[in-house]
Design a protein around this motif. Structure first.
Motif, PDB file in Angstrom:
ATOM      1  N   ASN A   1     -29.587  -7.395  -1.443  1.00 10.81           N
ATOM      2  CA  ASN A   1     -28.189  -7.263  -1.875  1.00 10.81           C
ATOM      3  C   ASN A   1     -27.439  -6.045  -1.332  1.00 10.81           C
ATOM      4  O   ASN A   1     -26.658  -5.420  -2.037  1.00 10.81           O
ATOM      5  N   ILE A   2     -27.666  -5.711  -0.054  1.00  6.27           N
ATOM      6  CA  ILE A   2     -26.762  -4.745   0.595  1.00  6.27           C
ATOM      7  C   ILE A   2     -25.548  -5.552   1.056  1.00  6.27           C
ATOM      8  O   ILE A   2     -25.695  -6.568   1.739  1.00  6.27           O
ATOM      9  N   GLY A   3     -24.372  -5.112   0.675  1.00  6.98           N
ATOM     10  CA  GLY A   3     -23.168  -5.864   1.001  1.00  6.98           C
ATOM     11  C   GLY A   3     -22.405  -5.252   2.163  1.00  6.98           C
ATOM     12  O   GLY A   3     -22.596  -4.082   2.505  1.00  6.98           O
ATOM     13  N   MET A   4     -21.544  -6.062   2.775  1.00  5.66           N
ATOM     14  CA  MET A   4     -20.659  -5.545   3.809  1.00  5.66           C
ATOM     15  C   MET A   4     -19.324  -6.272   3.755  1.00  5.66           C
ATOM     16  O   MET A   4     -19.283  -7.473   3.490  1.00  5.66           O
ATOM     17  N   MET A   5     -18.272  -5.505   4.004  1.00 11.54           N
ATOM     18  CA  MET A   5     -16.939  -6.068   4.068  1.00 11.54           C
ATOM     19  C   MET A   5     -16.280  -5.520   5.331  1.00 11.54           C
ATOM     20  O   MET A   5     -16.511  -4.360   5.689  1.00 11.54           O
ATOM     21  N   THR A   6     -15.517  -6.347   6.018  1.00  9.79           N
ATOM     22  CA  THR A   6     -14.755  -5.855   7.164  1.00  9.79           C
ATOM     23  C   THR A   6     -13.273  -6.003   6.852  1.00  9.79           C
ATOM     24  O   THR A   6     -12.861  -6.949   6.176  1.00  9.79           O
ATOM     25  N   VAL A   7     -12.490  -5.043   7.327  1.00  9.20           N
ATOM     26  CA  VAL A   7     -11.031  -5.114   7.187  1.00  9.20           C
ATOM     27  C   VAL A   7     -10.474  -5.041   8.599  1.00  9.20           C
ATOM     28  O   VAL A   7     -10.619  -4.030   9.285  1.00  9.20           O
ATOM     29  N   GLY A   8      -9.882  -6.151   9.040  1.00  8.26           N
ATOM     30  CA  GLY A   8      -9.356  -6.226  10.400  1.00  8.26           C
ATOM     31  C   GLY A   8      -7.890  -5.887  10.447  1.00  8.26           C
ATOM     32  O   GLY A   8      -7.313  -5.359   9.489  1.00  8.26           O
ATOM     33  N   GLN A   9      -7.271  -6.208  11.563  1.00  6.55           N
ATOM     34  CA  GLN A   9      -5.843  -5.940  11.717  1.00  6.55           C
ATOM     35  C   GLN A   9      -5.078  -6.792  10.710  1.00  6.55           C
ATOM     36  O   GLN A   9      -5.465  -7.922  10.425  1.00  6.55           O
ATOM     37  N   GLY A  10      -4.036  -6.214  10.165  1.00  3.63           N
ATOM     38  CA  GLY A  10      -3.286  -6.931   9.136  1.00  3.63           C
ATOM     39  C   GLY A  10      -4.019  -6.926   7.806  1.00  3.63           C
ATOM     40  O   GLY A  10      -3.728  -7.707   6.920  1.00  3.63           O
ATOM     41  N   ALA A  11      -5.045  -6.044   7.686  1.00  2.00           N
ATOM     42  CA  ALA A  11      -5.803  -5.868   6.435  1.00  2.00           C
ATOM     43  C   ALA A  11      -6.436  -7.157   5.922  1.00  2.00           C
ATOM     44  O   ALA A  11      -6.524  -7.390   4.734  1.00  2.00           O
ATOM     45  N   VAL A  12      -6.880  -8.013   6.847  1.00  2.39           N
ATOM     46  CA  VAL A  12      -7.595  -9.219   6.448  1.00  2.39           C
ATOM     47  C   VAL A  12      -9.020  -8.815   6.085  1.00  2.39           C
ATOM     48  O   VAL A  12      -9.705  -8.165   6.870  1.00  2.39           O
ATOM     49  N   LYS A  13      -9.450  -9.180   4.877  1.00  4.79           N
ATOM     50  CA  LYS A  13     -10.775  -8.771   4.426  1.00  4.79           C
ATOM     51  C   LYS A  13     -11.756  -9.921   4.532  1.00  4.79           C
ATOM     52  O   LYS A  13     -11.465 -11.043   4.128  1.00  4.79           O
ATOM     53  N   LYS A  14     -12.930  -9.627   5.100  1.00  8.49           N
ATOM     54  CA  LYS A  14     -14.019 -10.610   5.136  1.00  8.49           C
ATOM     55  C   LYS A  14     -15.185  -9.995   4.407  1.00  8.49           C
ATOM     56  O   LYS A  14     -15.554  -8.855   4.673  1.00  8.49           O
TER      57      LYS A  14
ATOM     58  N   ARG B   1      -6.745  -1.418  -3.364  1.00  8.34           N
ATOM     59  CA  ARG B   1      -5.947  -1.357  -2.142  1.00  8.34           C
ATOM     60  C   ARG B   1      -6.294  -0.182  -1.241  1.00  8.34           C
ATOM     61  O   ARG B   1      -5.846  -0.128  -0.107  1.00  8.34           O
ATOM     62  N   PHE B   2      -7.136   0.763  -1.708  1.00 13.72           N
ATOM     63  CA  PHE B   2      -7.386   1.917  -0.843  1.00 13.72           C
ATOM     64  C   PHE B   2      -8.135   1.548   0.427  1.00 13.72           C
ATOM     65  O   PHE B   2      -8.169   2.304   1.366  1.00 13.72           O
ATOM     66  N   PHE B   3      -8.732   0.344   0.487  1.00 14.86           N
ATOM     67  CA  PHE B   3      -9.395  -0.070   1.730  1.00 14.86           C
ATOM     68  C   PHE B   3      -8.394  -0.410   2.820  1.00 14.86           C
ATOM     69  O   PHE B   3      -8.758  -0.596   3.966  1.00 14.86           O
ATOM     70  N   GLU B   4      -7.128  -0.519   2.447  1.00 17.95           N
ATOM     71  CA  GLU B   4      -6.102  -0.787   3.456  1.00 17.95           C
ATOM     72  C   GLU B   4      -5.706   0.492   4.187  1.00 17.95           C
ATOM     73  O   GLU B   4      -5.032   0.447   5.204  1.00 17.95           O
ATOM     74  N   LYS B   5      -6.124   1.627   3.678  1.00 13.88           N
ATOM     75  CA  LYS B   5      -5.878   2.891   4.389  1.00 13.88           C
ATOM     76  C   LYS B   5      -6.774   2.925   5.617  1.00 13.88           C
ATOM     77  O   LYS B   5      -7.808   2.295   5.646  1.00 13.88           O
ATOM     78  N   LYS B   6      -6.382   3.694   6.607  1.00  7.16           N
ATOM     79  CA  LYS B   6      -7.164   3.690   7.843  1.00  7.16           C
ATOM     80  C   LYS B   6      -7.930   4.994   8.049  1.00  7.16           C
ATOM     81  O   LYS B   6      -8.560   5.180   9.073  1.00  7.16           O
ATOM     82  N   ASP B   7      -7.878   5.899   7.089  1.00  8.17           N
ATOM     83  CA  ASP B   7      -8.594   7.168   7.207  1.00  8.17           C
ATOM     84  C   ASP B   7      -9.867   7.077   6.373  1.00  8.17           C
ATOM     85  O   ASP B   7      -9.811   6.992   5.140  1.00  8.17           O
ATOM     86  N   VAL B   8     -11.029   7.085   7.031  1.00  3.80           N
ATOM     87  CA  VAL B   8     -12.291   6.831   6.324  1.00  3.80           C
ATOM     88  C   VAL B   8     -12.583   7.890   5.266  1.00  3.80           C
ATOM     89  O   VAL B   8     -13.104   7.580   4.189  1.00  3.80           O
TER      90      VAL B   8
END
Length: 198
Positions: free
Chosen positions: A106-119, A163-170
């Motif tokens: 159960n290690i999870g991963m999410m990606t946020v691409g251009q336009g903040a599309v989350k997978k 919504r903080f995942f929509e920020k681009k500063d890690v």
């Protein structure tokens, strides 16, 4: 923040309530043509969980560009007589503009691409440390400015909807997460936020 050229990485980590040792271990390294990141969560908690997850990270540190199958084989050997671990392994291939995420447990991963599309990757069952078990492998294309968020089971679904995942500063993301998150979690918590820049 670190990363030679293309990757920026920031990590938030906290042991479960009442524990000094965190049973989660992680590793990341950037190479000329790829980036490797791994997160392991030792089963249970405390010192023996940490020992198991660190044993797997040592294998990956020593063989960062070995095949995923080979790393699983070596990890299983390193875990003989120890607790099992769940593992997530992320590889970015800069030349092919692609990424691969392999996981067991159960290690999870999410990606946020251009336009903040989350997978979101749905974790699988099982763990390393006994015998060969099937790995779940996802491959996809790499976009500039893409965010990769890898996390252990101390991160809950509700955390990932903010919504903080929509920020681009890690670093801002992990800083906001550390202020927002309830620090008395019943599980070790690791949140790794990585940003790719071409």
């Amino acid at each position: 923040m670190d990363g030679m050229n293309r990757m920026h990485v920031s990590v938030y980590q906290k042991p479960k309530i009442g524990n000094y040792y965190c049973g989660d271990s992680y590793f990341h390294q950037e190479f000329e043509d790829c980036f490797v990141c791994a997160l392991a969560d030792g089963l249970g908690s405390g010192e023996s969980a940490k020992e198991s997850s660190e044993a797997v990270m040592e294998i990956i540190k020593r063989n960062p560009i070995a095949s995923i199958d080979e790393l699983v084989k070596l990890s299983n050997k390193a875990l003989v007589g120890k607790r099992g671990v769940v593992l997530g392994l992320l590889r970015l291939d800069f030349t092919k503009h692609s990424y691969t995420f392999a996981s067991i447990g159960n290690i999870g991963m999410m990606t946020v691409g251009q336009g903040a599309v989350k997978k979101r990757n749905i974790p699988s069952s099982g763990y390393l440390g006994s015998f060969a078990r099937p790995l779940k492998v996802i491959q996809d294309s790499l976009e500039d400015d893409m965010l990769f968020i890898m996390f252990s089971d101390g991160v809950i679904s509700k955390d990932l909807s903010y919504r903080f995942f929509e920020k681009k500063d890690v670093e801002k993301i992990t800083d906001i997460f550390s202020r927002y998150v309830d620090h008395n979690r019943p599980d070790d918590t690791t949140l790794m936020v990585m940003k790719y820049n071409e």
